[in-house]
Design a protein around this motif. Structure first.
Motif, PDB file in Angstrom:
ATOM      1  N   THR A 205       0.825  -1.223   0.000  1.00  0.00           N
ATOM      2  CA  THR A 205       0.000   0.000   0.000  1.00  0.00           C
ATOM      3  C   THR A 205       0.851   1.261   0.000  1.00  0.00           C
ATOM      4  O   THR A 205       0.364   2.332  -0.332  1.00  0.00           O
ATOM      5  CB  THR A 205      -0.905   0.024   1.246  1.00  0.00           C
ATOM      6  OG1 THR A 205      -0.096  -0.295   2.374  1.00  0.00           O
ATOM      7  CG2 THR A 205      -2.018  -0.991   1.139  1.00  0.00           C
ATOM      8  N   LYS A 206       2.131   1.130   0.399  1.00  0.00           N
ATOM      9  CA  LYS A 206       2.962   2.347   0.490  1.00  0.00           C
ATOM     10  C   LYS A 206       3.670   2.666  -0.825  1.00  0.00           C
ATOM     11  O   LYS A 206       4.319   3.694  -0.952  1.00  0.00           O
ATOM     12  CB  LYS A 206       3.988   2.187   1.623  1.00  0.00           C
ATOM     13  CG  LYS A 206       3.303   1.984   2.983  1.00  0.00           C
ATOM     14  CD  LYS A 206       4.305   2.007   4.119  1.00  0.00           C
ATOM     15  CE  LYS A 206       3.637   1.975   5.478  1.00  0.00           C
ATOM     16  NZ  LYS A 206       2.928   0.719   5.756  1.00  0.00           N
ATOM     17  N   GLY A 234      -2.529 -12.107  -0.666  1.00  0.00           N
ATOM     18  CA  GLY A 234      -2.105 -10.734  -0.390  1.00  0.00           C
ATOM     19  C   GLY A 234      -2.248  -9.846  -1.610  1.00  0.00           C
ATOM     20  O   GLY A 234      -2.763  -8.722  -1.519  1.00  0.00           O
ATOM     21  N   ILE A 235      -1.817 -10.345  -2.760  1.00  0.00           N
ATOM     22  CA  ILE A 235      -1.899  -9.544  -4.001  1.00  0.00           C
ATOM     23  C   ILE A 235      -3.365  -9.257  -4.323  1.00  0.00           C
ATOM     24  O   ILE A 235      -3.754  -8.126  -4.629  1.00  0.00           O
ATOM     25  CB  ILE A 235      -1.224 -10.293  -5.173  1.00  0.00           C
ATOM     26  CG1 ILE A 235       0.276 -10.445  -4.910  1.00  0.00           C
ATOM     27  CG2 ILE A 235      -1.465  -9.573  -6.488  1.00  0.00           C
ATOM     28  CD1 ILE A 235       0.994 -11.371  -5.876  1.00  0.00           C
ATOM     29  N   GLU A 241      -8.873  -3.965  -2.292  1.00  0.00           N
ATOM     30  CA  GLU A 241      -8.963  -2.704  -1.534  1.00  0.00           C
ATOM     31  C   GLU A 241      -8.868  -1.496  -2.465  1.00  0.00           C
ATOM     32  O   GLU A 241      -9.624  -0.538  -2.336  1.00  0.00           O
ATOM     33  CB  GLU A 241      -7.823  -2.612  -0.516  1.00  0.00           C
ATOM     34  CG  GLU A 241      -8.114  -3.338   0.783  1.00  0.00           C
ATOM     35  CD  GLU A 241      -6.850  -3.497   1.625  1.00  0.00           C
ATOM     36  OE1 GLU A 241      -6.040  -2.546   1.661  1.00  0.00           O
ATOM     37  OE2 GLU A 241      -6.671  -4.577   2.211  1.00  0.00           O
ATOM     38  N   GLN A 242      -7.917  -1.575  -3.415  1.00  0.00           N
ATOM     39  CA  GLN A 242      -7.746  -0.449  -4.352  1.00  0.00           C
ATOM     40  C   GLN A 242      -9.032  -0.205  -5.145  1.00  0.00           C
ATOM     41  O   GLN A 242      -9.440   0.932  -5.352  1.00  0.00           O
ATOM     42  CB  GLN A 242      -6.594  -0.730  -5.333  1.00  0.00           C
ATOM     43  CG  GLN A 242      -5.233  -0.834  -4.686  1.00  0.00           C
ATOM     44  CD  GLN A 242      -4.845   0.428  -3.935  1.00  0.00           C
ATOM     45  OE1 GLN A 242      -4.948   1.525  -4.445  1.00  0.00           O
ATOM     46  NE2 GLN A 242      -4.438   0.266  -2.695  1.00  0.00           N
ATOM     47  N   ASP A 243      -9.664  -1.320  -5.583  1.00  0.00           N
ATOM     48  CA  ASP A 243     -10.923  -1.185  -6.344  1.00  0.00           C
ATOM     49  C   ASP A 243     -11.989  -0.495  -5.505  1.00  0.00           C
ATOM     50  O   ASP A 243     -12.692   0.392  -5.975  1.00  0.00           O
ATOM     51  CB  ASP A 243     -11.447  -2.577  -6.770  1.00  0.00           C
ATOM     52  CG  ASP A 243     -10.728  -3.075  -8.021  1.00  0.00           C
ATOM     53  OD1 ASP A 243     -10.051  -2.247  -8.662  1.00  0.00           O
ATOM     54  OD2 ASP A 243     -10.844  -4.270  -8.353  1.00  0.00           O
ATOM     55  N   LEU A 304     -14.305 -13.796  -3.523  1.00  0.00           N
ATOM     56  CA  LEU A 304     -14.184 -13.323  -4.910  1.00  0.00           C
ATOM     57  C   LEU A 304     -14.317 -11.798  -4.970  1.00  0.00           C
ATOM     58  O   LEU A 304     -14.974 -11.191  -4.136  1.00  0.00           O
ATOM     59  CB  LEU A 304     -15.289 -13.936  -5.774  1.00  0.00           C
ATOM     60  CG  LEU A 304     -15.075 -15.363  -6.268  1.00  0.00           C
ATOM     61  CD1 LEU A 304     -16.308 -15.862  -6.977  1.00  0.00           C
ATOM     62  CD2 LEU A 304     -13.897 -15.456  -7.219  1.00  0.00           C
ATOM     63  N   CYS A 305     -13.658 -11.202  -5.969  1.00  0.00           N
ATOM     64  CA  CYS A 305     -13.825  -9.778  -6.223  1.00  0.00           C
ATOM     65  C   CYS A 305     -13.592  -9.596  -7.733  1.00  0.00           C
ATOM     66  O   CYS A 305     -13.109 -10.521  -8.392  1.00  0.00           O
ATOM     67  CB  CYS A 305     -12.814  -8.973  -5.420  1.00  0.00           C
ATOM     68  SG  CYS A 305     -11.108  -9.378  -5.842  1.00  0.00           S
ATOM     69  N   PRO A 306     -13.923  -8.423  -8.308  1.00  0.00           N
ATOM     70  CA  PRO A 306     -13.756  -8.287  -9.767  1.00  0.00           C
ATOM     71  C   PRO A 306     -12.349  -8.661 -10.236  1.00  0.00           C
ATOM     72  O   PRO A 306     -12.176  -9.276 -11.287  1.00  0.00           O
ATOM     73  CB  PRO A 306     -14.038  -6.808 -10.015  1.00  0.00           C
ATOM     74  CG  PRO A 306     -14.984  -6.438  -8.927  1.00  0.00           C
ATOM     75  CD  PRO A 306     -14.582  -7.250  -7.727  1.00  0.00           C
TER      76      PRO A 306
END
Length: 1327
Positions: A205-206, A234-235, A241-243, A304-306
């Motif tokens: 995140t940094k 993790g990836i 989170e970014q989405d 699941l996420c996009p």
């Protein structure tokens, strides 16, 4: 100084080490350092110089090793400073690496600390010298002992401490990638690796977005050592989170006009795309990584996420994973839809869990995201779309019949999954040019090849594609043309759908239209009947939609037709001869069909009216065609009866008789076309006076037709049934050819009567004499239909249903309105003629109900405007208002006693019509329900509801029907009309579905239903079944129904009595609706609700289990506060507790043998299975968290042991004695028993299965309880009383008696199985 330094280089080339050592000793440390720096900056001979220093510094001497350390300590920062050329720095590091192993332990420790410090303060920006660090660490770990603080550590331990300190410190974001690369060369234990991976993932995140892909790449290389799951998770969670952040920013950005994006969307998507490519590449090379990746999604779709969906679709391009990925996604999609459905249907679950993660939405997001150059994902999306449509598309019904389903909404999870496939493909088609060709080809291939199963879902997709991108489709028009070649071999429904879909293209592309016409002409002479029907369908569609047929000159062929051009051409006279010729050519092709089978002719008659309405220029040729056709069957001689020739309408083949000409449909088509034209003519004449020859010719044809119809009416009234060779003595059985012929004649004659009724009603203009003629026609019709009913009822097999009425929906709607609502003074006298005939009024309502039913089943009705959904809906609204008025305003008390039975059934018919209209509207026009209700007239005695609110309007009608039901129930039991009450309950349940469960009205509705159930005590099981079903359906959306079930079970117990006849059951009556007569029905309904509650509980436990599994793998320990019990666990325990109490009541009830008993046994065995699942869950919890068992759970176990299990065993004994020895006293029954013996033995097998299942599930439950007692150190078995006898068939009391009678004791110890299957049969025989 420089010369002296050069001396070192010279001496290092020579052999004299002693001189070199002397020379080096003459320098101070600072001089050496300065010399190295100067050489390094110039880039000359620095390698030789360092070699020289190493050669002259023997590692064994203290001085030598210190000098070596000095070189290392100076060169490392020097290489990092960025002042040196890359090659020079690389040379220096290479040299240092070669000599590292010669350094003593303390020097290595110092060096390592130097590295760690440099990293901590962020001086490792370029990362060049980091290549040396792994060598230092490897050398360190080989050391035996190093001083550390006040004590000593082994080299391995020292290395561990270093890595620990390094991973715990702050890293400069610039060096994260270098460090990750460096650690690939460091030998690490699994704990160290895990520690390191966690650190790198925290650093994600940094970092800048641009640096993420290279870091992902390094992480994947690092994962070769282990921690594969952790790296992938993790990836994925980073991108998830970014989405989410990006989406929230976008939402805020829309609400505020100015917003700086911290994450630009396109940049994020490109980074994600690159990361996906890296991961897929890594999976290709390392199949363990692939296995680990898929394993993490197999347990639950909650992760699941996009991004992970896109990743899965990319992985699907690797052949070995393709099948697994699609199965996994398919499972996740269906499970997601099922879970959503389960949550929506239960308030209990909604309150417990908030929100639902929708896999469908993720997949659609992935489609949207794939715009940003994700070519590696699009292929997977296409495959997924077709995979879903193939797997979940509608299946053929029984006997290969297809069910009409395209008009309904997707309700079941499978339908929703199929719809999702279509959406994915449609969106993909719009967004990505490269895949368009493939999508189109695949859709068309499926339309052509899947002839056995329905293809409505593909047709819907194809027509959506045509509408959304017609010009794109024209580029691949050759594919569409190829499909046309197969038209004559395709099922009719597919042809109709396909031609409707390509309609917009035909208006634009001449070549497409020409190729279609060629195909249709060929099909016209096809040997297959379906082929010829397809041709008729196609030609009619062309005539209907081509208002501009051929009006483009050849030079304009390539131009697109604008809508304004079309409009102009429709309204202007046809000028071009070519255009006229074209229309007539199609019509002449269609005329040939008039010599073909009845089915083909029928299609033509049904299509002509629509063609005429859309393309009124063709009126003269259409009317001429119909006129000529009608004349063949019309008897021109005015004195002869009957006026129609029925002989030519049939044809015989061998000893079979077939219908050749659907005469009634021909007359119907002629009448409707004629009426429409005359109507048009009147409106046109008021506007203009000019007329020409063509119009006169048309009018001549029309007036001639009118004369024919008048004459037909006159003579049909005069004709007796004998004139048609049909009278009471005629045979109508479908077994003989004479019977078939007579039946065909009867249907034709009845059809003609109906058409003439409609024609005369419209022509009568409310004249009394014309209406009297109409009644004459009806009386003839009625007489014939009664004979048919009577005859068909006599045969063993009813020969046929009432033929479909040929009256049009529009006419029926008008007729009902004038019969019931028209109070115009001038029409009063004429209408009284129709109203006075109860039979006629009943007939009108009957036909209305029949039409609505057809609409509900197929989505359209016969006759004109039947396919036009808007007009159909308007007719529905009109009918609803009339039927509602008739039902509410004419109470049965007013009705004449002599005709009461008929009249009340008229009210019933109106009610049936209303129920059908409401269900049809909910299925076919779900969004227009409010519109339907708002058009219904509100009766005068009630205050007008606020028209703004659809809910108010809906509730107003609910109150009307509630009042009607209340009136029914407030009378005595003799006056109670069960059928009417059932219909009212059905209507209430349909209307209550429109209420929002959160609304005030819903609460009123449920309160009212509960009140009715508590106060009504009629002994009518069908009515009570409807009412209780309504209660349950409402209750489940309001709160959990377990307490309600408990009360009902107590009522059933007190009504039916106890299994032990000596026990007096406490008389309880919460609900009066449960009485002796209705208790069994109520018990079955209660059990079906128990099943629903068990479904929910089972689902919650499974959810908790998968949550626990993902917690365990994710964070090591699941966190849970000891004081509080988890809300889901608490809810599950409470639900099961109440359910056990309710079942405890039922198990003691003297239920009737048969379905009820078996269902109860099934539910009991299911309850124990779910209790076992819960126990297994707690076994898992105890082994992973070492927490104490919740007190509530202990209570539940106690309840099951003390209340339910012992009762189960006594119920089993009761069930057997009841089932296998009931009804032996009656002699008649004995005789009957022999007949029913085979059925009974089959039933017996079924019943004996249910009993061992219960016992097995009880024993499984106890087995796992023992395991849980050991794990949790709590003795749960203290509440369990193990059954005394392992064979539960033997009643302990009667066992002693049996033992005394029989010396042969072997029978009692026979194996469990043998007794299971054989003993009951012997008992039966003994009776």
């Amino acid at each position: 100084m420089k010369a002296e330094m050069d001396q070192i280089v010279l001496l290092s080339d020579g052999d004299s080490t002693v001189e070199l050592q002397k020379c080096l000793s003459s320098f101070t440390n600072d001089q050496l350092i300065t010399g190295i720096t100067n050489y390094a900056l110039k880039g000359k001979k620095v390698g030789a110089m360092i070699k020289g220093i190493f050669k002259g510094s023997t590692p064994s001497s203290t001085e030598g090793s210190n000098r070596r350390l000095l070189v290392y300590q100076h060169c490392i920062p020097l290489c990092e400073s960025g002042d040196l050329q890359t090659e020079v720095a690389a040379d220096i590091i290479g040299l240092l690496m070669l000599e590292t192993h010669t350094l003593p332990g303390p020097s290595l420790a110092k060096l390592a600390s130097l590295f760690v410090e440099a990293i901590k303060v962020g001086k490792m920006g370029s990362g060049k010298s980091l290549e040396l660090f792994p060598t230092v660490l490897t050398a360190l770990s080989a050391c035996e002992a190093l001083s550390y603080g006040k004590g000593e550590l082994s080299g391995e331990e020292y290395k561990k401490q270093l890595i620990n300190s390094l991973c715990s410190s702050r890293w400069d974001p610039q060096c994260v990638i270098h460090l990750t690369t460096m650690f690939r060369d460091v030998p690490l234990s699994s704990e160290e690796l895990q520690f390191l991976v966690e650190k790198v993932l925290r650093m994600l995140t940094k970092l800048d977005l641009q640096e993420i892909p290279p870091l992902v790449y390094q992480l994947l290389l690092l994962s070769a050592k282990g921690c594969k799951k952790q790296v992938l998770d993790g990836i994925i969670s980073y991108f998830k989170e970014q989405d989410v952040c990006q989406e929230e920013e976008q939402k805020q950005g829309e609400s505020l006009d100015l917003e700086v994006q911290s994450i630009p969307q396109d940049q994020l998507r490109h980074v994600e795309g690159t990361a996906i490519l890296h991961i897929v590449f890594a999976i290709r090379l390392n199949h363990d990584l692939g296995r680990e990746f898929l394993k993490s999604f197999k347990t639950s779709y909650g992760d699941l996420c996009p991004f992970s969906v896109a990743l899965l679709l990319s992985v699907a391009r690797i052949q070995r994973y393709e099948e697994q990925v699609f199965d996994l996604l398919k499972g996740a999609i269906v499970k997601s839809f099922k879970d959503e459905q389960l949550q929506l249907a239960s308030k209990f679950l909604q309150d417990l869990l908030h929100g639902h993660c929708s896999v469908a939405q993720m997949i659609l997001d992935t489609v949207k995201n794939s715009m940003f150059g994700w070519d590696h994902v699009t292929q997977g999306l296409v495959q997924l779309g077709f995979f879903l449509m193939d797997a979940f598309g509608s299946k053929p019904g029984p006997f290969g019949k297809t069910t009409e389903g395209s008009a309904t909404i997707a309700r079941t999870p499978t339908q929703q999954a199929c719809k999702l496939g279509g959406q994915v493909l449609l969106q993909g088609f719009k967004m990505h040019e490269p895949i368009r060709g493939e999508i189109l080809e695949q859709v068309l291939n499926r339309l052509v090849t899947k002839t056995a199963s329905p293809v409505t879902h593909y047709l819907d997709l194809f027509s959506d594609i045509v509408v959304s991108a017609p010009m794109i489709l024209l580029e691949s028009s050759s594919k569409v043309t190829e499909t046309f070649d197969h038209l004559s071999y395709l099922p009719l429904a597919t042809v109709q759908g396909l031609l409707k879909a390509v309609q917009p293209l035909l208006k634009v592309s001449m070549s497409l239209k020409d190729s279609l016409i060629l195909v249709l002409r060929k099909a016209m002479f096809s040997s297959q009947l379906d082929g010829r029907k397809s041709a008729v369908t196609g030609f009619l569609l062309l005539l209907k939609n081509f208002k501009v047929l051929g009006s483009l000159a050849s030079s304009q062929c390539s131009q697109a037709v604008s809508t304004s051009q079309i409009q102009v051409d429709v309204h202007s006279r046809y000028n071009s001869a070519a255009n006229e010729a074209f229309c007539l050519e199609i019509l002449s092709s269609l005329r040939r069909c008039l010599g073909q089978q009845a089915d083909v002719r029928l299609m033509l008659y049904e299509g002509f009216y629509e063609v005429l309405r859309r393309n009124s220029q063709l009126a003269s040729s259409i009317m001429q065609t119909l006129f000529t056709q009608l004349k063949r069957y019309y008897e021109p001689e005015q004195d002869l009866l009957p006026p129609v020739k029925l002989e030519p309408c049939i044809t015989a083949l061998g000893d079979q008789v077939y219908l050749q000409e659907p005469l009634a449909h021909l007359v119907s088509c002629t009448v409707h076309c004629l009426l429409w034209l005359q109507n048009m003519r009147q409106t046109a004449n008021t506007k203009s006076d000019d007329s020409d020859e063509e119009e006169e010719e048309e009018e001549g044809c029309q007036s001639e037709l009118q004369t024919i119809l008048e004459s037909m009416t006159r003579r049909m009234i005069k004709s007796e049934l004998e004139d048609f060779e049909l009278d009471k003595s005629a045979e109508f059985s479908m077994g003989s050819s004479v019977g078939v012929k007579n039946s065909i004649y009867a249907v034709l004659v009845m059809g003609v009567y109906e058409i003439l009724m409609e024609y005369n009603f419209i022509k009568a203009n409310y004249s009394k004499t014309r209406f009297e003629e109409l009644m004459e026609l009806f009386n003839r019709y009625h007489k014939l239909s009664e004979i048919l009913k009577e005859k068909s009822g006599k045969g063993r097999v009813p020969s046929h249903k009432t033929p479909r009425s040929l009256l049009s929906l529009g006419f029926i709607s008008t007729l009902l309105t004038v019969l019931f609502r028209d109070s115009t003074q001038s029409r009063e006298e004429a209408l009284s003629v129709l109203r006075s005939s109860g039979e006629f009024v009943r007939y009108a309502v009957n036909v209305a109900v029949q039409k609505i039913q057809q609409l509900e089943e197929t989505g359209n009705t016969d006759g004109p405007d039947g396919q036009n959904t808007d007009r159909t809906f308007r007719f529905l609204c009109d009918m609803t208002s009339v039927l509602m008025w008739r039902y509410t305003n004419i109470p049965s008390i007013v009705e004449d006693a002599g005709r009461k039975e008929k009249r009340s059934s008229l009210s019933l018919l109106c009610l049936e019509g209303l129920l059908k209209i409401f269900t049809t509207c909910q299925q076919r026009y779900p969004d227009r329900m409010a519109q339907l209700l708002s058009t219904m007239d509100i009766s005068e005695d009630d205050a007008e509801p606020d028209d703004g609110s659809a809910t108010e309007m809906n509730f107003f009608y609910i109150r009307q029907f509630q009042r009607a039901l209340f009136t029914q129930l407030s009378g005595g039991e003799e006056e109670f009309n069960s059928k009417e009450a059932q219909l009212l309950v059905s209507i209430l349940s349909v209307l209550s579905r429109q209420l929002k469960p959160s609304s005030q009205q819903f609460v009123q509705m449920i309160t009212w239903t509960v009140k009715i159930c508590k106060e009504t005590s009629f002994e009518d099981s069908a009515f009570s079944k409807g009412l209780l079903s309504l209660l349950f359906n409402l209750h489940v959306l309001y709160k959990s129904p377990v307490s309600l079930l408990l009360e009902l079970c107590q009522d059933i117990h007190s009504q039916l009595g106890d299994i032990d006849q000596d026990v007096e059951v406490e008389k309880q009556s919460h609900f009066a609706i449960v009485n002796m007569k209705t208790a069994t029905t109520a018990a079955l309904l209660v059990l079906s609700q128990v099943d629903r509650v068990l479904d929910e509980v089972d689902w919650l436990i499974a959810r908790k289990k998968s949550q626990m599994a993902s917690d365990k793998s994710g964070s090591g320990e699941a966190t849970q506060t000891t004081g509080q019990q988890d809300p889901i666990e608490k809810a599950v325990t409470l639900q099961l507790g109440t359910l056990l109490t309710a079942l405890n009541e039922l198990v003691q009830t003297a239920l009737l043998p048969g379905t009820c008993t078996i269902t109860l046994l099934r539910e009991l065995s299911r309850t124990y299975t779910i209790l076992t699942t819960l126990v297994k869950y707690y076994i898992q919890v105890c082994s992973s968290q070492h927490s104490a068992l919740p007190a509530r759970f202990e209570k539940l176990v106690k309840l099951s042991g003390s209340h339910l299990t012992p009762q189960c065993y006594s119920f089993i004994t009761y069930a057997q004695s009841g089932e296998f020895s009931s009804g032996g006293a009656d002699d008649k029954k004995k005789k009957k028993r022999n007949e029913v013996n085979t059925a009974a033995s089959a039933k017996l097998l079924r019943e004996t299965k249910a009993i061992p299942n219960v016992v097995f599930s009880i024993e499984q439950y106890e087995k796992y309880l023992i395991a849980l007692s050991k794990k949790s150190k709590v003795n749960l078995m203290q509440y369990m009383k193990l059954s005394t006898s392992r064979d539960f068939r033997i009643n302990a009391a009667s066992l002693d008696a049996a033992m005394q009678e029989q010396d042969d004791s072997q029978e009692s110890t026979e194996s469990h199985d043998a007794e299971e299957t054989h003993e009951p049969k012997q008992k039966k025989r003994k009776q």
